[in-house]
Design an enzyme around this catalytic site. Structure first.
Site, PDB file in Angstrom:
ATOM      1  N   CYS A 234      -4.655  -2.189  -2.383  1.00  0.00           N
ATOM      2  CA  CYS A 234      -6.025  -1.656  -2.246  1.00  0.00           C
ATOM      3  C   CYS A 234      -6.301  -0.523  -3.226  1.00  0.00           C
ATOM      4  O   CYS A 234      -7.471  -0.229  -3.504  1.00  0.00           O
ATOM      5  CB  CYS A 234      -6.260  -1.187  -0.819  1.00  0.00           C
TER       6      CYS A 234
ATOM      7  N   ASP B 249       0.879  -1.176   0.000  1.00  0.00           N
ATOM      8  CA  ASP B 249       0.000   0.000   0.000  1.00  0.00           C
ATOM      9  C   ASP B 249       0.913   1.222   0.000  1.00  0.00           C
ATOM     10  O   ASP B 249       2.144   1.098   0.106  1.00  0.00           O
ATOM     11  CB  ASP B 249      -0.906  -0.060   1.255  1.00  0.00           C
TER      12      ASP B 249
HETATM   13  N1  NVA Z   1      -3.582   3.192   3.732  1.00  0.00           N
HETATM   14  C1  NVA Z   1      -4.275   4.032   2.780  1.00  0.00           C
HETATM   15  C2  NVA Z   1      -5.441   3.318   2.189  1.00  0.00           C
HETATM   16  C3  NVA Z   1      -6.183   4.087   1.140  1.00  0.00           C
HETATM   17  C4  NVA Z   1      -7.384   3.361   0.626  1.00  0.00           C
HETATM   18  C5  NVA Z   1      -4.713   5.310   3.455  1.00  0.00           C
HETATM   19  O1  NVA Z   1      -5.216   5.240   4.591  1.00  0.00           O
HETATM   20  O2  NVA Z   1      -4.533   6.379   2.875  1.00  0.00           O
HETATM   21  N1   CP Z   2      -9.069   1.297  -1.612  1.00  0.00           N
HETATM   22  C1   CP Z   2      -9.832   2.336  -1.256  1.00  0.00           C
HETATM   23  O1   CP Z   2     -10.432   2.401  -0.174  1.00  0.00           O
HETATM   24  O2   CP Z   2      -9.916   3.303  -2.231  1.00  0.00           O
HETATM   25  P1   CP Z   2     -10.537   4.745  -2.087  1.00  0.00           P
HETATM   26  O3   CP Z   2      -9.675   5.540  -1.154  1.00  0.00           O
HETATM   27  O4   CP Z   2     -10.528   5.297  -3.482  1.00  0.00           O
HETATM   28  O5   CP Z   2     -11.933   4.634  -1.538  1.00  0.00           O
END
Ligand code: NVA
Ligand code: CP
Length: 303
Positions: free
Chosen positions: A261, A222
């Site tokens: 993700c 991620d």
């Molecule tokens: N770890 C990331 C996930 C985004 C879907 C965030 O929290 O920004």
């Molecule tokens: N993976 C995910 O939650 O994507 P978004 O931040 O675009 O919703």
């Protein structure tokens, strides 16, 4: 019946998780076969976003429409929440209007407070600490490609963040292993490691990504800096040894999948070659957000 909140995977039993996953797979199949039943007709979901979103926002909205209900998009800054109305008062007011509340927020405590004061089901659409909806989609995706997840090994590499915490919680409930390779100072929160290991999971921490991916059935990464976590940024050089590139993929099992993700920072946590390569299932994961969330909505609302 008590309210069915979808806050964290640790709050659900293995049989609840399995029922939601099975329902998601069945709903996906029925949708592809052209079924258009409307079990949530007349129901309204309020969606509160205190952070940006593409997948979560669109998939929840489309999911509600496909189930016959409607969703209202609320951004924190445009609500009185952004002018310091409390979470508790917001929960009580929204509960008088809508059938369920979904929230993407900052501190996990805000989710818990909303849940405490709402009189309708609350769904966690990401906090600083966890992202359970994502992991439901990820488990669904893995099992579609590789069969039962129990006994498999996932390797997480990069930053020990919210998505990893939910992955670890799922691993305890569904009995798969999680290897975690992170630079010093980017470890997952200890309470999630401890809960997982105390509840039937097995989290192993590594400094070396190469060692962590040996024998892995799936490699997951991620962003190196999550939304709102800019103060924790360490600089790309610290994370480069944790990048998922072809060389690292080659050290896992030959049939290993690659998951992310999204959104991805191409050239940082993952190379184009891997994310666009044959082992990558990132767009299946994105699609499965829709199917998994429809099953979560149906579970929360008893449809
Ligand atoms: N770890 C990331 C996930 C985004 C879907 C965030 O929290 O920004
Ligand atoms: N993976 C995910 O939650 O994507 P978004 O931040 O675009 O919703």
């Amino acid at each position: 019946m008590s309210l069915r909140h979808f806050t964290d995977l640790s709050a659900l039993s293995e049989s609840d998780l399995r029922a939601i996953l099975d329902d998601a797979a069945a709903r996906k199949q029925r949708l592809k076969a052209g079924e258009r039943s409307k079990p949530l007709a007349g129901k309204v979901l309020a969606m509160i976003f205190e952070k940006p979103s593409t997948r979560t926002r669109v998939s929840f909205d489309v999911g509600m429409r496909q189930l016959g209900g409607e969703a209202i998009m609320l951004t924190g800054t445009e609500m009185q929440l952004g002018r310091s109305e409390t979470i508790a008062d917001t929960a009580k007011v929204l509960s008088r209007y809508v059938d369920a509340i979904m929230i993407r927020t900052t501190e996990h405590q805000r989710l818990l407070e909303l849940t405490e004061h709402a009189t309708v089901p609350v769904i966690n659409a990401l906090t600083d600490d966890t992202h359970p909806c994502q992991i439901m989609a990820d488990v669904l995706t893995f099992e579609e490609h590789r069969g039962p997840i129990a006994g498999k090994t996932f390797t997480w590499t990069g930053d020990g963040n919210n998505v990893l915490h939910s992955l670890m919680e799922a691993s305890a409930r569904l009995r798969f292993k999680v290897n975690v390779a992170v630079p010093e100072g980017s470890e997952p929160m200890q309470k999630y490691v401890d809960w997982t290991n105390a509840n039937g999971g097995k989290v192993s921490l590594f400094r070396s990504a190469e060692e962590a991916v040996a024998g892995a059935d799936c490699i997951v990464t991620d962003a190196w800096v999550s939304m709102g976590q800019e103060h924790r940024a360490r600089g790309n050089n610290v994370f480069l040894p944790y990048q998922v590139n072809a060389e690292l993929m080659a050290k896992a099992k030959p049939e290993a999948l690659f998951m992310h993700c999204l959104p991805a920072h191409r050239g940082e946590e993952v190379t184009d070659e891997v994310i666009d390569g044959p082992q990558s299932v990132v767009f299946d994961e994105a699609e499965n957000r829709l199917h998994a969330q429809k099953a979560v909505l149906a579970w929360c609302l008893g449809a």
